[in-house]
Design a protein around this motif. Structure first.
Motif, short mmCIF file in Angstrom:
data_model
loop_
_atom_site.label_atom_id
_atom_site.label_comp_id
_atom_site.label_asym_id
_atom_site.label_seq_id
_atom_site.Cartn_x
_atom_site.Cartn_y
_atom_site.Cartn_z
N PRO A 78 7.16 43.65 15.84
CA PRO A 78 6.88 42.09 16.03
C PRO A 78 5.64 42.06 15.39
N SER A 79 4.77 42.82 15.63
CA SER A 79 3.37 42.51 15.21
C SER A 79 3.33 42.53 13.61
N GLN A 80 4.13 43.28 12.94
CA GLN A 80 4.40 43.51 11.39
C GLN A 80 4.97 42.20 10.90
N ILE A 138 4.68 39.03 12.31
CA ILE A 138 4.00 38.10 12.28
C ILE A 138 3.08 38.12 11.17
N PHE A 139 2.51 39.22 10.84
CA PHE A 139 1.40 39.24 9.63
C PHE A 139 2.21 39.01 8.30
N VAL A 140 3.19 39.60 8.29
CA VAL A 140 4.16 39.09 6.95
C VAL A 140 4.52 37.44 6.75
N ARG A 141 4.90 37.15 8.15
CA ARG A 141 5.13 35.77 8.06
C ARG A 141 3.84 34.73 7.71
N ASN A 142 2.80 35.34 7.99
CA ASN A 142 1.46 34.51 7.79
C ASN A 142 0.87 34.93 6.34
N SER A 187 -7.89 41.06 15.96
CA SER A 187 -6.86 41.59 16.92
C SER A 187 -6.22 40.46 17.91
N LEU A 188 -5.04 40.62 18.25
CA LEU A 188 -4.32 39.45 19.15
C LEU A 188 -3.50 39.92 19.96
N ALA A 189 -3.21 39.26 21.08
CA ALA A 189 -1.91 39.37 21.72
C ALA A 189 -1.28 38.16 22.42
N ALA A 190 -0.14 38.29 22.54
CA ALA A 190 0.42 37.20 23.41
C ALA A 190 0.23 37.54 24.99
N GLY A 237 4.55 38.67 29.29
CA GLY A 237 5.83 37.93 29.79
C GLY A 237 5.72 36.66 28.62
N LYS A 238 5.10 36.54 27.54
CA LYS A 238 5.10 35.38 26.75
C LYS A 238 5.52 36.03 25.49
N THR A 239 5.76 37.16 25.12
CA THR A 239 6.16 37.66 23.69
C THR A 239 7.26 37.21 23.33
N GLY A 240 7.48 36.94 22.00
CA GLY A 240 8.81 36.74 21.27
C GLY A 240 9.17 35.17 21.41
N LYS A 241 8.12 34.42 21.67
CA LYS A 241 8.48 33.11 21.87
C LYS A 241 7.66 32.19 20.70
N GLY A 242 7.21 32.94 19.83
CA GLY A 242 6.28 32.36 18.64
C GLY A 242 5.01 32.04 18.80
N TYR A 243 4.53 32.59 20.01
CA TYR A 243 3.00 32.33 20.28
C TYR A 243 2.31 33.28 19.38
N GLY A 244 2.56 34.32 19.22
CA GLY A 244 1.66 35.37 18.44
C GLY A 244 1.60 34.58 16.84
N SER A 245 2.82 34.33 16.20
CA SER A 245 2.66 33.74 14.96
C SER A 245 1.85 32.45 14.86
N SER A 246 1.98 31.66 16.05
CA SER A 246 1.35 30.37 15.90
C SER A 246 -0.22 30.70 16.04
N PRO A 270 0.26 47.08 30.45
CA PRO A 270 0.93 48.31 29.84
C PRO A 270 1.42 48.09 28.43
N ASP A 271 2.22 46.80 28.54
CA ASP A 271 3.02 46.19 27.16
C ASP A 271 2.21 46.14 26.17
N VAL A 272 0.79 45.60 26.43
CA VAL A 272 -0.15 45.29 25.49
C VAL A 272 -0.61 46.63 25.10
N GLU A 308 -4.97 45.90 11.41
CA GLU A 308 -4.24 47.10 11.47
C GLU A 308 -3.12 47.13 12.74
N THR A 309 -1.86 47.45 12.35
CA THR A 309 -0.55 47.40 13.24
C THR A 309 -0.18 48.87 13.20
N LEU A 310 0.06 49.36 14.67
CA LEU A 310 0.68 50.40 14.65
C LEU A 310 2.21 50.62 13.77
C1 LIG Z 1 2.35 41.34 18.31
C2 LIG Z 1 2.55 40.05 19.11
C3 LIG Z 1 1.16 39.40 19.13
C4 LIG Z 1 3.54 39.09 18.51
O1 LIG Z 1 3.52 37.89 19.26
P1 LIG Z 1 4.94 37.14 19.75
O2 LIG Z 1 4.52 36.04 20.31
O3 LIG Z 1 5.63 38.28 20.52
O4 LIG Z 1 5.33 37.13 18.42
P2 LIG Z 1 6.62 36.08 17.63
O5 LIG Z 1 7.67 35.58 18.73
O6 LIG Z 1 5.92 35.06 17.21
O7 LIG Z 1 7.35 36.83 16.62
C5 LIG Z 1 7.76 38.10 16.90
C6 LIG Z 1 8.99 38.57 15.88
O8 LIG Z 1 9.22 39.76 16.09
C7 LIG Z 1 10.41 39.93 16.50
N1 LIG Z 1 10.90 41.20 17.10
C8 LIG Z 1 10.38 41.29 18.61
N2 LIG Z 1 10.69 42.53 18.94
C9 LIG Z 1 11.44 43.00 18.11
C10 LIG Z 1 11.84 44.44 17.56
N3 LIG Z 1 11.77 45.42 18.51
N4 LIG Z 1 12.08 44.93 16.47
C11 LIG Z 1 11.88 44.03 15.33
N5 LIG Z 1 11.68 42.73 15.44
C12 LIG Z 1 11.16 42.23 16.88
C13 LIG Z 1 10.98 38.67 17.04
O9 LIG Z 1 12.31 38.44 16.80
C14 LIG Z 1 10.18 37.66 16.03
O10 LIG Z 1 10.79 37.37 14.82
P3 LIG Z 1 11.71 36.48 14.42
O11 LIG Z 1 10.72 35.26 14.76
O12 LIG Z 1 11.95 36.66 12.91
O13 LIG Z 1 12.88 36.34 15.53
C15 LIG Z 1 3.02 40.28 20.70
O14 LIG Z 1 4.30 40.86 20.71
C16 LIG Z 1 2.10 40.85 21.68
O15 LIG Z 1 1.16 40.40 22.07
N6 LIG Z 1 2.23 42.46 21.61
C17 LIG Z 1 1.68 43.28 22.36
C18 LIG Z 1 0.33 43.74 21.66
C19 LIG Z 1 0.20 43.68 20.09
O16 LIG Z 1 1.27 44.46 19.55
N7 LIG Z 1 -0.98 43.16 19.49
C20 LIG Z 1 -1.06 43.23 18.22
C21 LIG Z 1 -1.80 44.41 17.72
S1 LIG Z 1 -2.45 44.06 16.20
#
Ligand SMILES: CC(C)(COP(=O)(O)OP(=O)(O)OC[C@H]1O[C@@H](n2cnc3c(N)ncnc32)[C@H](O)[C@@H]1OP(=O)(O)O)[C@@H](O)C(=O)NCCC(=O)NCCS
Length: 262
Positions: free
Chosen positions: A127-129, A131-135, A84-87, A90-99, A25-27, A120-122
């Protein structure tokens, strides 16, 4: 996040994992298409994906544990791929998405096949936006599909020695955004009547124009639609539908570069 990150391609044994992550559900809540689907449908799709040499799926491992996944599917035009991608749950917010985004976009496989990456991101998926900006992705504005509003992202991968010259026949309001996108991505230059490729945005095409150049006709309505492509140097299944005009123009330029280089 540890120091032992490894990117590897999807393999058959990932089938269940990719399904479990996708329907978590969180993805799921961040997917543009939020319809549920049975595992058997996923299995058919997954093995079709692995057998298709034009599709690329990667897993990121941290010290041998799978922590994120990403996939690249052909987008609307040649040389353009959609991400399209997902962490892992339980592993979100640890930098894996950006990596995984950075490592996969830099991989040899993707650099060899793509001149442009799109995603495309909602609109509320912050968080998704991030990581795209950062990259280094360019924000190409909004789109809408399956009743959801999203932001479109672009990353050119081509080394552009000579940008494509495009002539636009369009309302000045369209051109402002297009020129901003072209100068940020370096994919093409807006040229004059001598440009070989002309893009008509919702404008009529005269007989003289019909016979003088590569012609692309973009209908701008609910979505941008490419419905006429004369002398385009590849087969296109028309009409081609886009989410927004910037995405359309970027893919047109990137596909012309791709076709020049391949
Ligand atoms: C989007 C996703 C892939 C990002 O991966 P991640 O490993 O969580 O991302 P990172 O840890 O590399 O970075 C997330 C950033 O968002 C920030 N963030 C997290 N929750 C946030 C929130 N509610 N509001 C604003 N920023 C937020 C984090 O602090 C981090 O930023 P920082 O490094 O400047 O602190 C992951 O969260 C995920 O799988 N989400 C569900 C599926 C999804 O959304 N897929 C993308 C569809 S295109």
């Amino acid at each position: 996040m540890g120091n032992d990150l490894k990117l590897r391609r999807w393999q058959e044994s990932d089938c269940r994992r990719i399904y479990d992550w996708r329907v978590d559900p969180d993805v799921m809540r961040w997917c543009i298409d939020q319809r549920m689907f049975p595992y058997d449908d996923h299995k058919r799709w997954f093995f079709g994906f692995l057998a298709d040499s034009n599709r690329y799926g990667f897993i990121l491992e941290d010290a041998g544990e799978a922590v994120a996944q990403i996939r690249f599917d052909p987008a609307e035009l040649p040389g353009c791929y959609r991400i399209s991608l997902a962490a892992a749950p339980g592993k979100t917010g640890k930098g894996y998405g950006s990596s995984i985004l950075r490592l996969a976009c830099q991989s040899e496989e993707i650099r060899d096949c793509a001149t442009l990456l799109v995603a495309e991101t909602l609109t509320d998926n912050l968080p998704s936006q991030k990581i795209f900006v950062r990259n280094g992705f360019f924000n190409a504005g909004h789109g809408r599909s399956h009743g959801a509003n999203f932001i479109c992202w672009l990353l050119p991968l081509a080394v552009v020695h000579q940008p494509v010259l495009l002539q636009f026949l369009a309302e000045p309001t369209w051109l402002e955004d297009i020129e901003r996108m072209l100068s940020a991505t370096g994919l093409a230059l807006a040229g004059d009547a001598t440009a070989r490729v002309k893009i008509f945005m919702g404008t009529a095409v005269s007989d003289e124009e019909l016979y003088s150049s590569v012609l692309l006709h973009l209908n701008i309505g609910e979505s941008a639609l490419l419905d006429l492509a004369l002398r385009f140097p590849a087969d296109l299944k028309l009409p081609v539908e886009f989410y927004n005009p910037l995405l359309a123009v970027a893919q047109i330029a990137a596909s012309l570069l791709y076709l020049q280089q391949n």
